[in-house]
Scaffold this active site. Structure first.
Site, mmCIF file in Angstrom:
data_model
loop_
_atom_site.group_PDB
_atom_site.id
_atom_site.type_symbol
_atom_site.label_atom_id
_atom_site.label_comp_id
_atom_site.label_asym_id
_atom_site.label_seq_id
_atom_site.Cartn_x
_atom_site.Cartn_y
_atom_site.Cartn_z
ATOM 1 N N GLU A 1 -10.552 -4.680 14.251
ATOM 2 C CA GLU A 1 -9.943 -3.749 13.290
ATOM 3 C C GLU A 1 -10.633 -3.789 11.936
ATOM 4 O OE1 GLU A 1 -7.615 -3.888 16.681
ATOM 5 O OE2 GLU A 1 -8.149 -5.620 15.417
ATOM 6 N N HIS B 1 3.518 -5.291 19.905
ATOM 7 C CA HIS B 1 3.378 -3.871 20.218
ATOM 8 C C HIS B 1 4.619 -3.083 19.817
ATOM 9 C CE1 HIS B 1 0.687 -6.042 22.979
ATOM 10 N NE2 HIS B 1 -0.104 -4.989 22.882
#
Length: 360
Positions: free
Chosen positions: A123, A193
């Site tokens: 990321e 998540h």
């Protein structure tokens, strides 16, 4: 998140009773009064396949429409961005074959691997490349596979992207930089998540933060975000990707950032939310109307930074009562900012003291 509603609302029913009795999406609740402040902690069990909020039919009303779900509307919005802007590129983990949620399906085949491409599982690298590409005039549409994964890129986003215009004395900017990320719980995602990280970013000057709740809004807000002259965090409610379906304009259109939408007008209480939570709130508003005769004015913020203070204040001054709800954690949550602003600017319009903390 505002207003002690334990007094009379029409038929002397309380907001607590309304939410407590709404078994369609509430399983359990705790209720505690402490020095006039009423705290609720609800567990959400609303059916994920039940869509209760739909986009504004007046948006791009002259265009033909096609019935699509939310992720297809997002896909169509990105396709239009690539078609109308030759400098636009899409990249992220697995976007080349459509991504985990299929939002980029078919785009690589249509626009080529040089404009829609995979990145390493990093990321920091995704954010760094996006910032660099936007800094030299490109249009970067970066996907963070889950909003939970955005934290390794936090420094890049809040210290570089958000401050690029300011530190250059407005000589340069990162207009054309958009970070897309699916957020929120789906019931089986676990702690890596399921998070809702919006509060981390709305604290940062220089960013815009957008959260759609319908397919029509998702497409129009995304195109506005991609074309905005500031970096944008675009959070997509993952459990609406397939469950939210409606007739969406097929062409190019934008929905202005920073403008809330009044989904339904009411006279007794203002109810405020954003993203997936709007469907939960609509369920509660329907229950309040049908079973208790309470008229709720429901507002979808859509943009969290900057948020539409005027629309919210106008509504609260009319109703005298307000509830703010979001899926994210309550402590230091986004609703506190709205509550504080209402207390500061509309205090004399409120019907009773006290603050509601509602987490659904």
């Amino acid at each position: 998140m505002l207003k002690n509603l334990v007094g009379n609302i029409n038929k002397n029913k309380t907001i607590y009773q309304i939410f407590k009795s709404n078994n369609n999406f509430l399983k359990s609740s705790s209720f505690k009064v402490n020095n006039g402040i009423i705290n609720y902690n609800f567990s959400k069990t609303q059916k994920k396949n039940e869509q209760l909020v739909f986009g504004d039919r007046e948006v791009a009303k002259d265009q033909d429409r096609e019935k699509v779900n939310l992720f297809t509307a997002i896909n169509n919005g990105m396709s239009i961005a690539l078609e109308t802007d030759p400098k636009a590129v899409i990249f992220g983990e697995d976007v080349g074959f459509g991504g985990v949620f299929r939002c980029t399906t078919g785009l690589r085949e249509k626009y080529g691997k040089e404009r829609v491409f995979n990145t390493p599982l990093c990321e920091q690298g995704i954010a760094g490349f996006a910032i660099g590409y936007a800094a030299v005039g490109g249009t970067a549409i970066a996907e963070i596979q889950f909003a939970d994964y955005i934290f390794p890129a936090f420094d890049q986003i809040v210290n570089e992207a958000a401050k690029y215009r300011y530190r250059s004395g407005d000589q340069f900017n990162l207009g054309g930089l958009t970070f897309r990320a699916p957020y929120g719980a789906v019931g089986h995602g676990g702690h890596y998540h399921s998070q809702s990280p919006e509060a981390y970013f709305v604290h940062t000057p220089g960013l815009k933060v957008v959260v759609p709740s319908t397919p029509i809004d998702a497409k129009g807000l995304l195109l506005s975000s991609i074309r905005d002259k500031n970096p944008v965090i675009f959070l997509e409610p993952k459990w609406l990707y397939r469950s939210a379906v409606e007739e969406v304009p097929v062409g190019d259109y934008e929905i202005p950032l920073g403008k809330a939408r009044v989904i339904q007008k009411g006279s007794d209480v203002t109810v405020i939310g954003y993203g997936a939570q709007m469907h939960v709130l609509q369920d509660a508003c329907n229950k309040a109307r049908d079973e208790y005769g309470i008229s709720c004015e429901l507002i979808d913020l859509r943009t969290l930074l900057p948020w539409d203070v005027g629309t919210v204040l106008d509504s609260v001054k009319k109703t005298g009562r307000c509830i703010v709800s979001h899926e994210a954690p309550r402590t230091m949550g986004y609703a506190a900012e709205i509550s504080s602003t209402i207390q500061e600017r509309a205090f004399l319009y409120l019907e009773a003291p006290g603050i509601y903390y509602i987490h659904l």
